[in-house]
Design a protein around this motif. Structure first.
Motif, PDB file in Angstrom:
ATOM      1  N   ILE A 242       0.824  -1.208   0.000  1.00 35.17           N
ATOM      2  CA  ILE A 242       0.000   0.000   0.000  1.00 35.17           C
ATOM      3  C   ILE A 242       0.863   1.266   0.000  1.00 35.17           C
ATOM      4  O   ILE A 242       0.471   2.330  -0.516  1.00 35.17           O
ATOM      5  CB  ILE A 242      -0.950  -0.004   1.233  1.00 35.17           C
ATOM      6  CG1 ILE A 242      -1.906   1.184   1.189  1.00 35.17           C
ATOM      7  CG2 ILE A 242      -0.166  -0.007   2.528  1.00 35.17           C
ATOM      8  CD1 ILE A 242      -2.905   1.120   0.072  1.00 35.17           C
ATOM      9  N   GLY A 243       2.079   1.169   0.536  1.00 34.87           N
ATOM     10  CA  GLY A 243       2.977   2.332   0.587  1.00 34.87           C
ATOM     11  C   GLY A 243       3.408   2.812  -0.789  1.00 34.87           C
ATOM     12  O   GLY A 243       3.842   3.969  -0.956  1.00 34.87           O
ATOM     13  N   LYS A 244       3.305   1.934  -1.801  1.00 34.58           N
ATOM     14  CA  LYS A 244       3.700   2.322  -3.152  1.00 34.58           C
ATOM     15  C   LYS A 244       2.756   3.359  -3.761  1.00 34.58           C
ATOM     16  O   LYS A 244       3.101   3.996  -4.765  1.00 34.58           O
ATOM     17  CB  LYS A 244       3.763   1.088  -4.061  1.00 34.58           C
ATOM     18  CG  LYS A 244       4.901   0.133  -3.726  1.00 34.58           C
ATOM     19  CD  LYS A 244       4.920  -1.054  -4.675  1.00 34.58           C
ATOM     20  CE  LYS A 244       6.076  -2.003  -4.351  1.00 34.58           C
ATOM     21  NZ  LYS A 244       6.120  -3.152  -5.280  1.00 34.58           N
ATOM     22  N   THR A 245       1.565   3.524  -3.173  1.00 34.30           N
ATOM     23  CA  THR A 245       0.612   4.488  -3.730  1.00 34.30           C
ATOM     24  C   THR A 245       1.082   5.928  -3.540  1.00 34.30           C
ATOM     25  O   THR A 245       0.563   6.842  -4.190  1.00 34.30           O
ATOM     26  CB  THR A 245      -0.768   4.313  -3.071  1.00 34.30           C
ATOM     27  OG1 THR A 245      -0.644   4.452  -1.646  1.00 34.30           O
ATOM     28  CG2 THR A 245      -1.363   2.950  -3.395  1.00 34.30           C
ATOM     29  N   LYS A 246       2.065   6.148  -2.669  1.00 34.36           N
ATOM     30  CA  LYS A 246       2.593   7.515  -2.492  1.00 34.36           C
ATOM     31  C   LYS A 246       3.451   7.922  -3.693  1.00 34.36           C
ATOM     32  O   LYS A 246       3.483   9.093  -4.090  1.00 34.36           O
ATOM     33  CB  LYS A 246       3.414   7.598  -1.201  1.00 34.36           C
ATOM     34  CG  LYS A 246       2.561   7.685   0.052  1.00 34.36           C
ATOM     35  CD  LYS A 246       3.399   8.130   1.243  1.00 34.36           C
ATOM     36  CE  LYS A 246       2.517   8.386   2.450  1.00 34.36           C
ATOM     37  NZ  LYS A 246       3.275   8.931   3.599  1.00 34.36           N
ATOM     38  N   ARG A 247       4.186   6.964  -4.266  1.00 28.60           N
ATOM     39  CA  ARG A 247       5.029   7.239  -5.438  1.00 28.60           C
ATOM     40  C   ARG A 247       4.903   6.069  -6.403  1.00 28.60           C
ATOM     41  O   ARG A 247       5.860   5.317  -6.627  1.00 28.60           O
ATOM     42  CB  ARG A 247       6.487   7.417  -5.015  1.00 28.60           C
ATOM     43  CG  ARG A 247       6.714   8.480  -3.938  1.00 28.60           C
ATOM     44  CD  ARG A 247       8.166   8.494  -3.479  1.00 28.60           C
ATOM     45  NE  ARG A 247       8.360   9.331  -2.306  1.00 28.60           N
ATOM     46  CZ  ARG A 247       8.184   8.915  -1.051  1.00 28.60           C
ATOM     47  NH1 ARG A 247       7.796   7.664  -0.817  1.00 28.60           N
ATOM     48  NH2 ARG A 247       8.382   9.743  -0.031  1.00 28.60           N
ATOM     49  N   PRO A 248       3.724   5.860  -6.986  1.00 32.62           N
ATOM     50  CA  PRO A 248       3.484   4.648  -7.780  1.00 32.62           C
ATOM     51  C   PRO A 248       4.413   4.509  -8.987  1.00 32.62           C
ATOM     52  O   PRO A 248       4.793   3.393  -9.357  1.00 32.62           O
ATOM     53  CB  PRO A 248       2.029   4.799  -8.211  1.00 32.62           C
ATOM     54  CG  PRO A 248       1.721   6.239  -8.097  1.00 32.62           C
ATOM     55  CD  PRO A 248       2.563   6.751  -6.963  1.00 32.62           C
TER      56      PRO A 248
END
Length: 719
Positions: free
Chosen positions: A539-545
């Motif tokens: 889910i953390g990848k949504t900050k810098r997809p």
């Protein structure tokens, strides 16, 4: 953390000490003792002889009614007829006596009547009949002579040898025939008449026939006599066969308004209702029973559960469910007694089994329902001390075990209400089976009442379970299956965010979820937790997809323009950012741990080597994830599945051999890197995980048929 969680956290802090653990079990035991105290307290009733009873009184125990038992024995003994034994030797003795008399007569005749050819040579005079009779009597005993008439002796000495032999045979036969049958004292005269009738057909002279008849009558005597020993033996056997007459536990001794006569008064006294002396045995028995059950549970919690935090959680949850169930049980029993009905069948006993099954595990759920069933036999005894309602105990245990089995089926944990409806039908069938086994007869309305109570128990168990689950989940921070299924809903805001902002990551997460779930189920871990955790692990990848390759759709890779240190920070940040995002959305700790721990402290090899080329002094530790390393098996499996899925997806032509080689390499690399040092996963389980991942990946990346190009296909069609 809310107030409830803080409260239970404080209690768990106390349970670290053995003293408070023992204290908790003592409190639970005293609580159970207090609820069941009235059910074992000896009952005293106010009754007076020859006055109506004020209430219906049932026996609280099974006791022998010695008075009625003795009465029954006396009656049975009187009914046993006297035993008379046949003296068979009497017939033989009389036959031998008759034979001896005739033989003696023949001898006398031979001695006193010489042959015709030698009569002239004899000097002695011929014996007279009187002399012959005298000689014959000398050959016999005085007792025999006394019982034979003189006319018989005279006829015997006057008859010739042939006539005597004929008379002898006929007399012996007649006497033997008659004496072989049973002759009682009252039948002697009839027997003598019978022997006379048999001798009436002899073809001999009248005097001889009379003599034979007289001898035969003398020989006929009583041959059946009262046998005292055998009679006593028969009576003893009959008395021993008498079953003791008992006043059975639960048996009605006297109905309300029934006159208390002497017999009823005596039964009340035998059952202990008139005993003014107090007894402590019921209290000791109850205390011992409770001690044994809780000692067993203490042993289990102390020695069988290794994880301390899990142990205290389980202990508190078990205690709360037990207190709640026992309080409900006692309330239902009191209402049933007040309304004088079988309201106890509505008790939602399966609620405890459902809660423990969902929140903890199957073992404790089975133990809980057995404990409640055992205590239910006492609490539902109708406030009649000494009674144990085993049918109610069976009902509680059967319902609870059924609920556990139903919830063990796939997806049933998310359908507790459906499980409750199914349980209601099974409860109803079980209640009717008990009624039919006991051969009880009820009206149609009573049958409907029982059916409604059983249905209410099943549905009530499900409703209460659904209502109480959120409180336990909130208070103990438990991640239940129902909560996991809610988080797996594709419409969840965070999942929709991944799908919209990072579609490549979403697809990757779904693939990892499929791989991890199968592998976790193969080793007996929580497959559902692995699936849901996989959905959110990136889910953390949504900050810098766009800094992650799976989301770069025909775009230039931004890392090509960045320094290795910057790329490292972006990549590593997705694990930390993911944990923070999940915490901000109040996600369960297990899901947060998966997001933070799925990479452990692994090395970012690509960027490390890139930095190493630029600066030989670059430290390896600077390019490792901060961790922590996997603690749960599910996290370890997800970490492997995450790496494997990405690696296999990057392969141009994956084959089963290449996939197996790659999976083996990734697992071995993580073992060598110490990523499983804090996890209790075994080498055997890792081997099973490897096999499961290979099977799943071969199914996903299987070889496909190479279809011809469109123009070539058209050419073939034309041909």
């Amino acid at each position: 953390m809310n107030r409830i969680q803080k409260f239970f956290t404080q209690i768990k802090g106390l349970l670290v000490h053995r003293f408070f653990q023992v204290l908790l079990f003592i409190i639970l035991g005293l609580f159970a003792y207090g609820l069941m105290f009235s059910n074992v307290k000896p009952e005293r009733v106010q009754v007076e002889l020859f006055k109506p009873a004020e209430q219906t009184i049932r026996s609280t125990k099974t006791v022998e009614d010695t008075y009625k038992t003795e009465q029954e024995k006396e009656e049975i003994s009187k009914q046993v007829a006297d035993v008379y034994s046949l003296k068979k030797e009497y017939a033989k003795n009389k036959v031998d006596l008759i034979s001896s008399i005739f033989d003696s007569a023949i001898e006398v005749n031979k001695e006193t009547d010489p042959d015709e050819d030698h009569k002239e040579d004899k000097k002695e005079p011929v014996k007279t009949d009187a002399q012959k009779v005298s000689i014959l009597k000398e050959k016999l005993t005085d007792e025999v002579n006394k019982n034979i008439e003189e006319s018989v002796f005279l006829a015997l000495v006057q008859a010739d040898e042939d006539e005597l032999k004929i008379a002898k045979d006929s007399t012996i036969t007649a006497v033997n025939n008659v004496m072989s049958s049973r002759i009682a004292a009252s039948d002697v005269e009839n027997a003598k008449k019978k022997v006379v009738e048999e001798l009436g057909y002899m073809s001999i002279s009248g005097d001889m026939k009379k003599a034979s008849t007289s001898l035969a009558r003398t020989a006929i005597i009583q041959n059946v006599f009262f046998d005292k020993d055998k009679t006593e033996e028969q009576r003893r056997k009959a008395v021993e066969s008498v079953e003791p007459i008992r006043i059975l536990q639960g048996q009605i001794i006297v109905e309300e308004n029934q006159l208390v006569d002497r017999d009823v008064y005596r039964q009340l006294e035998l059952a202990g209702f008139l005993n003014t002396e107090s007894t402590i045995y019921p209290y000791i028995g109850l205390l011992l029973f409770i001690f044994l059950t809780f000692a067993a549970f203490y042993y289990y919690f102390y020695y069988s559960i290794s994880k301390k935090d899990n142990k205290y959680n389980q202990l508190l949850i078990f205690s709360l469910v037990f207190i709640l169930s026992m309080a409900t049980m006692k309330t239902v029993s009191i209402l049933a007694d007040l309304k004088n009905s079988n309201l106890e069948y509505i008790f939602p006993g399966a609620m405890a089994a459902m809660l423990i099954k969902i929140l903890l595990n199957d073992k404790l759920a089975v133990a809980m329902i057995i404990l409640l069933g055992s205590y239910g036999t006492i609490i539902f005894n109708g406030d009649t001390p000494g009674n144990l309602d085993f049918s109610m105990g069976l009902y509680i245990i059967f319902g609870g075990l059924t609920a556990i089995i139903i919830l063990s089926r796939p997806n049933f944990k998310s359908k507790v209400l459906v499980a409750g409806l199914l349980l209601a039908l099974i409860n109803m069938a079980f209640v009717f089976s008990l009624i039919f086994i006991m051969d009880s007869h009820y009206t149609r309305m009573e049958y409907l009442y029982y059916a409604a109570a059983a249905i209410g128990s099943g549905v009530g168990s499900a409703v209460l379970t659904m209502g109480l689950l959120p409180f336990f989940e909130a208070g103990f921070g438990i991640l239940s299956s129902i909560k996991l299924i809610e988080l797996a809903n594709p419409n969840h805001p965070l999942l929709r965010r991944i799908l919209i902002e990072a579609p490549g990551t979403y697809h990757h997460s779904v693939m990892v979820a499929n791989l991890a779930e199968s592998a976790c189920e193969a080793i007996g871990s929580n497959g559902l937790l692995a699936r849901v955790g996989s959905y959110y692990h990136d889910i953390g990848k949504t900050k810098r997809p766009h800094f992650f390759i799976e989301n770069q759709m025909n775009e230039e890779n931004p890392h090509d323009r960045l320094q290795p240190e910057t790329s490292r920070d972006i990549i590593i940040a997705h694990a930390v950012d993911g944990g923070e995002m999940l915490r901000s959305h109040k996600f369960p700790k297990e899901i947060v741990d998966i997001a933070e721990q799925h990479h452990g402290t692994t090395l970012l090899k690509f960027f490390y080597h890139k930095a190493k080329k630029q600066d030989e002094s670059t430290l390896e530790a600077a390019y490792r994830y901060p961790g922590p390393r996997a603690i749960m098996k599910e996290v370890a499996v997800i970490g492997i599945a995450d790496s494997v899925e990405a690696a296999v997806r990057s392969m141009k032509h994956p084959t089963p051999e290449k996939i197996e080689e790659l999976v083996s390499f990734i697992i071995q690399d993580r073992i060598s890197d110490g990523q499983f040092d804090e996890c209790d996963i075994t080498m055997r389980e890792l081997s099973i995980v490897k096999h499961s991942l290979c099977e799943s990946l071969n199914g996903i990346f299987h070889s496909r048929i190479e279809y011809p190009e469109p123009d070539k296909l058209g050419q073939k069609v034309k041909e």
